[in-house]
Design a protein around this motif. Structure first.
Motif, PDB file in Angstrom:
ATOM      1  N   ASN A  65       2.666   4.576  -7.091  1.00  0.00           N
ATOM      2  CA  ASN A  65       3.742   3.756  -7.193  1.00  0.00           C
ATOM      3  C   ASN A  65       3.523   2.609  -8.476  1.00  0.00           C
ATOM      4  O   ASN A  65       2.624   2.870  -8.992  1.00  0.00           O
ATOM      5  CB  ASN A  65       3.647   2.850  -5.837  1.00  0.00           C
ATOM      6  CG  ASN A  65       2.634   1.722  -5.956  1.00  0.00           C
ATOM      7  OD1 ASN A  65       2.016   1.284  -6.943  1.00  0.00           O
ATOM      8  ND2 ASN A  65       1.706   1.729  -4.640  1.00  0.00           N
ATOM      9  N   ASP A  66       4.689   2.075  -8.736  1.00  0.00           N
ATOM     10  CA  ASP A  66       4.540   1.422  -9.908  1.00  0.00           C
ATOM     11  C   ASP A  66       3.777   0.454 -10.397  1.00  0.00           C
ATOM     12  O   ASP A  66       3.225   0.164 -11.218  1.00  0.00           O
ATOM     13  CB  ASP A  66       6.121   0.770  -9.919  1.00  0.00           C
ATOM     14  CG  ASP A  66       7.349   1.852 -10.438  1.00  0.00           C
ATOM     15  OD1 ASP A  66       6.761   3.053 -10.666  1.00  0.00           O
ATOM     16  OD2 ASP A  66       8.455   1.403 -10.276  1.00  0.00           O
ATOM     17  N   GLU A  70       2.426   8.260   0.273  1.00  0.00           N
ATOM     18  CA  GLU A  70       2.387   7.534  -1.024  1.00  0.00           C
ATOM     19  C   GLU A  70       0.804   7.560  -1.391  1.00  0.00           C
ATOM     20  O   GLU A  70      -0.023   7.102  -0.559  1.00  0.00           O
ATOM     21  CB  GLU A  70       2.911   6.086  -1.081  1.00  0.00           C
ATOM     22  CG  GLU A  70       2.868   5.454  -2.421  1.00  0.00           C
ATOM     23  CD  GLU A  70       3.749   4.059  -2.330  1.00  0.00           C
ATOM     24  OE1 GLU A  70       2.682   3.270  -1.689  1.00  0.00           O
ATOM     25  OE2 GLU A  70       4.673   4.086  -2.730  1.00  0.00           O
ATOM     26  N   ARG A  89      -2.491   6.286  -3.672  1.00  0.00           N
ATOM     27  CA  ARG A  89      -2.978   4.850  -4.267  1.00  0.00           C
ATOM     28  C   ARG A  89      -3.745   5.134  -5.648  1.00  0.00           C
ATOM     29  O   ARG A  89      -4.783   6.194  -5.462  1.00  0.00           O
ATOM     30  CB  ARG A  89      -3.583   3.964  -3.183  1.00  0.00           C
ATOM     31  CG  ARG A  89      -2.773   3.646  -1.961  1.00  0.00           C
ATOM     32  CD  ARG A  89      -1.724   2.757  -2.449  1.00  0.00           C
ATOM     33  NE  ARG A  89      -2.248   1.515  -3.197  1.00  0.00           N
ATOM     34  CZ  ARG A  89      -2.619   0.570  -2.617  1.00  0.00           C
ATOM     35  NH1 ARG A  89      -2.746   0.269  -1.162  1.00  0.00           N
ATOM     36  NH2 ARG A  89      -2.949  -0.582  -3.328  1.00  0.00           N
TER      37      ARG A  89
END
Length: 861
Positions: free
Chosen positions: A140-141, A109, A111
Motif C-alpha cells: 500500500n502507498d 494486501e 505489508r
C-alpha cells in the motif's frame, strides 16, 4: 576488515502450512487429517536462514524486522498463502521430510516490514547490504513511502532486490532502481543487484525455453531478454541474477559491456534436480538469496561469481532435504534447518558447478547457431570422447552438458534438445492419456540406435505408469494380416490396463500389397494413418479402438525429417500419403548416429562423443576385467581408431562386431594385438582409414604438407647456424630431400596433435574468444621435446635404421638412444623444433589450451 551488516526488509508473507503426520508419529491415529502450522516467509525466512547459519568467516551482523507475535493464531494477520505439503517417507531414524504439493495465493494486501536502523550502518567505515524482499503484488502507498524513507536514511553500500511479479512495478522499485544514495542528491546504479526467477520472466512475456539445453537457454536469454519493453529497468540494471530452478543461474551486467555468465550443472537441465529429489520445496529462492548475501558480505572483494555459487548450493540443499519436523508436539514443528542449508557454503566440493561466458555478441548477430558448450568449455571434442570411454560418461573430469534417460546418455546438443522435447511430450501424454496414440517419428541412418534411444526415453518418462514395450519390423511383414495382428496385440495391452510403447521399424519400407502399387516405398502408410489419426483400426470391416498408446515410427531409408518433408512436398499425386503421415505426427527426432555426418553447415566435430558412450558400454559388456574401478584400460591408438574413424560400414552393428571379434577374453588391457586381423576389420571399416586414424585426427593434406616443409626449415636453419662445413654440405633444402626424409617430416607433423595433449592443449581451426598459445613454458617444451625424440626413435627403428655412425645412406644414426643419453646440443634441436609449433602453423590453425574459452571479471569495487 570494516564492520559489515545485512539489513532485511520487505514482505513477510503469512503462510498457512497444511501437512500430514506419518503414522509412526500420529498417536491419535488421525494421519489422514492435515495438521496446520503458521509460518512467516519472505523476510522471516531470510532472517531465519542468515541468523541460523554458522559464522565461519568474517562477522556479519544481521538486522531484521520485529515479527514477534506473528505465530500466535489469535493475533496473526490475514493469511496470504495456503501451502499444502507432501510427506516423503524418511529412514526410520530420521524425522519426516516435506515438499510442496500445491500452493494457493490469496488476494490479501501485503505489508512492508523494516528493521530498526543501526547507527553503525550509516558510518563511513561500515559496509552494508540491504535485502529488499518484494511482494507478489503491491504494497500500500503508506508502506511504500515508509520503505523509501528508510532506504534513503540507511544508505546501504549495496541493494539486493529479490523481485517478484509483477516485475519492475511499484513505487519502491521506481525509487531504488537508481541505486543506494552515496550523497543526499546522488545515487549509484552500479550497486543494485536484482534476483529474479526465470519463471517470473516467462510470465511477463519473455520466451525462455524450459529445460531443453543450456545452449538454447543462453540463446533465448540473449535474444529475448529485451523483448518486453516494460522490463527495460530490469534488463539495464547493473547486476541481474536469473534463477533457473536449482540447476542453473545467469548473471547479466546490464550497465557494462560484458557478456553474461552462465553457471550450470552439466548433468542436469532446468527442473531436473527437483524432479530427482523431493520435487518443488517452498523457499528455494530465499535460500539462494541468503546464501548469496552471506558469501557476498564475507568476501573481501565482493565477489559476485563465488557468491552466486554459494547461493546455488544453499538452494540445492533445501531442495534436497526439504522441510523437516522435529516432533509432533513442538510449537514450531516445520523447520528450515539453517545450519544444514547455510553451513560451509564456500567449501562445497560435491557436484562441480561450471561457469561459462555466454557468446552474446555472436548469438545476437546470428553467428552462433551450431555452437555447443562442449566446444566452449573443453575445446577438443575428441579429448572429451576419450575421457568418456576411459573414465565413464559421468566422470568428474567431463564437465560438459549431458542428458541421461535410463541407459541412454547424450552429449550432442541437438540430440539432447530433441530427446528432452520427446521426454516432455511423453510425460505430458502419460499424465493425461488421450483416446488416440501419441505418434513420434525417428529418422537416421540404419543401425544408428533409433529404437534403443526411443524406448529408453519412453521408459524414463513412464516411471510410475503401467507400460509395456512392443516392437515390430514392418520390413519383415509380408501381408496386411501381420499388421492387424500387431494392432490386436497393442489393443490387448490397453485392455489389460497398460499403456503400450510400440516401436514400428521401417514405416518407409516397401509393401507389395499396398494400395499405392506393388513395391511402393511408403506402402504401409495408408494402413497406419487411421490408427494414428483416429486411434482405431479396421479388421474385417469392424472398427476397433486401440486406446491410449505411444507409437514410435522408425525410418530405415529416410535419414532426416527434412528429407521426408521434401519428398512429401514433391508428391503431387498424393500416392504415398507421406504428407498425411507427417500431418499425424506429434513430434520427430533426427538421430545422426555414431558416424560423422557430412552436412553443408559445418564440420561434425561431435561424432566421436556420440560414439564414445556406445563404445564404453560395449567394452564393459564384452570384458568386465578391462575396468579398474571406473577406469577403462585401453591402448591409446586402439581408442583413437575406434573413436575417430569417420564411418563404419553398418553403424553401431559394425562397432559391436569389431569388439566381439577382438581377443579380449579375461584381458585386463585392450592392446593393439587384440584387434581383429585386417580381413575381419575390413568387413566393418575401411582398414587403411582405420590405421590412419589410430594416430589421432589427421591434419588436412594441404596443411600437413605445408607444416612438414616448415618443420624441416626450422631444422635446417638451426643446423646451418652451428654445423661444421662438412655437415653443411650434407644439409638439404625441402625440394632437395628424398621422399623418405620428406615422409619423416610429414610424420612429425602428424604427431603434433597427439603431443599437444600431453600439455593439455589442442590444435584446431580458429576459435573465437579463445586466446591462441604463442609460446610454451619451459616445462612444456621439455616434455614435448622428449616425446618428439621418442617418436623419432620409433619411426627410424620401424624403418630398419640401426645405431651407428651418422650415415643416412646406410640407414645408420648415433642418435638412436634414450633422450637422457643425448648430448645437450642435440637435445636442443628437439627443443627448437617443438618450440616452433605455435609460430609455424598455417592459417587457420592455432594451438589452444583446453578449458573454458574466457574468464570474466569477478568482483566490484
Amino acid at each position: 576488515m570494516p564492520p559489515r551488516h545485512i539489513l532485511i526488509a520487505g514482505d513477510a508473507s503469512h503462510d498457512l502450512f497444511l501437512y500430514p503426520l506419518p503414522a509412526s508419529l500420529d498417536s491419535g491415529g488421525s494421519s489422514q487429517r492435515p495438521r496446520t502450522h503458521w509460518f512467516r516467509g519472505g523476510v522471516g525466512l531470510l532472517a531465519h536462514l542468515l541468523n541460523g547459519s554458522e559464522q565461519s568467516g568474517p562477522r556479519v551482523d544481521i538486522y531484521q524486522p520485529n515479527l514477534a507475535g506473528s505465530e500466535n493464531p489469535t493475533i496473526h494477520p490475514p493469511i496470504q498463502s495456503v501451502i499444502e505439503l507432501k510427506l516423503h517417507t524418511p529412514n526410520s531414524q530420521d524425522p519426516p521430510t516435506y515438499s510442496l504439493k500445491r500452493k494457493q495465493r490469496l488476494n490479501v494486501e501485503h505489508r512492508w516490514h523494516a528493521p530498526e536502523i543501526p547507527s553503525s550502518s550509516s558510518d563511513n567505515g561500515a559496509l552494508s547490504l540491504c535485502i529488499f524482499q518484494d511482494a507478489e503484488g503491491f504494497f500500500n502507498d503508506g508502506d511504500s513511502e515508509i520503505a523509501i524513507t528508510r532506504f534513503n536514511q540507511t544508505r546501504p553500500r549495496f541493494l539486493l532486490y529479490h523481485m517478484a511479479r509483477p516485475l519492475c512495478s511499484g513505487k519502491i522499485w521506481e525509487a531504488v532502481r537508481r541505486g543506494p544514495f552515496v550523497r543526499a542528491d546522488k545515487q549509484d546504479p552500479q550497486r543494485v543487484i536484482v534476483v529474479v526467477s526465470a519463471d517470473d520472466l516467462r510470465a511477463e512475456g519473455i520466451e525462455l525455453s524450459y529445460g531443453l539445453s543450456w545452449e538454447r537457454t543462453c540463446e533465448d536469454f540473449v535474444e529475448q531478454l529485451g523483448s518486453t519493453g516494460k522490463l527495460v529497468t530490469l534488463v539495464t540494471c547493473a547486476h541481474l541474477i536469473v534463477l533457473f530452478g536449482c540447476d542453473g543461474v545467469i548473471y547479466h551486467r546490464g550497465l557494462q559491456v560484458a557478456r553474461p555468465m552462465l553457471f550450470f550443472d552439466p548433468l542436469r537441465a532446468e527442473g531436473e534436480f527437483a524432479r530427482e529429489n523431493l520435487g518443488p520445496v517452498p523457499g528455494v529462492a530465499e535460500a539462494f538469496v541468503a546464501g548469496f548475501a552471506k558469501a557476498f558480505m564475507q568476501s573481501e572483494d565482493f565477489n559476485f561469481e563465488d557468491s552466486i555459487e554459494s547461493g546455488f548450493w544453499a538452494a540445492r540443499r533445501l531442495a534436497r532435504h526439504g522441510l523437516s519436523m522435529q516432533s509432533p508436539d513442538s510449537s514450531c514443528p516445520l523447520v528450515y534447518d539453517a545450519s544444514k542449508i547455510m553451513g560451509n557454503l564456500n567449501r562445497v566440493k560435491k557436484g562441480k558447478l561450471v561457469r561459462f561466458s555466454i557468446p552474446s555478441d555472436d548469438i545476437g548477430q546470428g553467428n552462433e547457431r551450431n555452437w555447443s558448450l562442449l566446444d566452449h568449455t573443453i575445446g577438443d571434442s575428441a579429448d572429451v570422447a576419450r575421457r568418456i570411454v576411459k573414465e565413464g560418461p559421468h566422470s568428474s573430469a567431463n564437465l560438459v552438458p549431458s542428458a541421461r534417460f535410463n541407459n541412454l546418455v547424450l552429449f550432442d546438443r541437438h540430440e539432447i534438445e530433441s530427446f528432452r522435447t520427446l521426454f516432455n511430450s511423453l510425460a505430458e501424454y502419460l499424465a493425461v492419456p488421450e483416446s488416440r496414440p501419441l505418434s513420434i517419428a525417428l529418422f537416421g541412418p540404419r543401425n544408428s540406435g533409433k529404437s534403443f534411444a526411443a524406448l529408453q526415453v519412453a521408459e524414463t518418462a513412464s516411471k510410475g505408469h503401467k507400460v509395456r514395450q512392443l516392437r515390430y519390423d514392418l520390413s519383415q511383414f509380408t501381408q496386411l494380416d501381420d499388421l492387424l495382428s500387431a494392432f490386436h496385440s497393442v489393443r490387448d495391452c490397453t485392455l489389460e490396463g497398460f499403456t503400450p510403447l510400440v516401436y514400428f521399424n521401417g514405416f518407409d519400407s516397401d509393401f507389395a500389397g499396398s494400395q499405392s502399387g506393388a513395391g511402393s516405398q511408403f506402402g504401409w502408410l495408408p494402413y497406419l494413418l487411421a490408427p494414428m489419426l483416429l486411434g482405431k483400426f479396421s479388421d474385417g470391416g469392424v472398427s476397433r479402438p486401440i486406446g491410449p498408446a505411444v507409437f514410435f515410427f522408425g525410418a530405415t531409408r529416410i535419414k532426416t525429417y527434412e528429407k521426408l518433408k521434401l519428398r512429401a512436398d514433391a508428391d503431387t499425386g498424393n500416392i504415398t500419403r507421406a504428407r498425411d503421415f507427417l500431418g499425424c505426427l506429434h513430434g520427430f527426432v533426427d538421430m545422426p548416429g555414431p558416424d560423422r555426418v557430412d552436412h553443408g553447415n559445418g564440420v561434425d566435430r561431435l561424432y566421436p562423443v556420440r560414439r564414445a558412450v556406445v563404445l564404453r558400454a560395449l567394452l564393459e559388456a564384452r570384458e568386465p576385467n578391462l575396468k579398474s574401478g571406473d577406469q577403462m584400460n585401453i591402448d591409446e591408438s586402439v581408442l583413437n581408431g575406434l573413436l575417430l574413424t569417420p564411418y563404419y560400414r553398418q553403424g553401431i552393428r559394425s562397432l559391436r562386431s569389431i569388439i566381439a571379434m577382438s581377443r579380449l577374453n579375461n584381458r585386463r588391457h585392450f592392446e593393439r594385438a587384440a584387434l581383429p586381423p585386417q580381413a575381419q576389420l575390413d568387413l566393418h571399416v575401411d582398414y587403411n582409414t582405420f590405421m590412419k586414424y589410430m594416430r589421432g585426427l589427421p591434419i588436412p593434406d594441404r596443411i600437413r604438407e605445408e607444416l612438414a616443409e616448415k618443420l624441416h626449415n626450422v631444422y635446417y636453419n638451426h643446423r646451418a647456424k652451428y654445423a661444421s662445413p662438412e655437415e653443411i654440405k650434407r644439409l638439404k633444402r625441402w625440394n632437395e630431400l628424398d621422399e623418405e626424409l620428406r615422409e619423416s617430416s610429414r610424420a612429425h607433423a602428424d604427431s603434433i596433435p597427439q603431443k599437444l595433449r600431453l600439455v593439455q592443449c589442442f590444435l584446431a581451426e580458429k576459435q573465437e574468444y579463445r586466446e591462441p598459445i604463442k609460446q610454451f613454458t619451459i616445462d612444456q617444451v621439455e616434455l614435448l621435446a622428449e616425446n618428439e625424440h621418442e617418436r623419432w626413435n620409433a619411426e627410424r627403428l620401424q624403418k630398419q635404421w640401426s645405431l651407428g655412425e651418422r650415415a643416412p645412406e646406410k640407414r645408420s644414426s648415433p642418435f638412436l638412444i634414450p633422450w637422457e643419453d643425448l648430448d645437450p646440443e642435440y637435445q636442443e634441436i628437439d627443443r627448437i623444433m617443438v618450440r616452433a609449433y605455435p609460430t609455424i602453423l598455417p592459417e587457420p590453425y592455432y594451438i589452444y589450451k583446453m578449458g573454458p574459452k574466457e574468464i570474466s571479471p569477478k568482483g566490484v569495487s
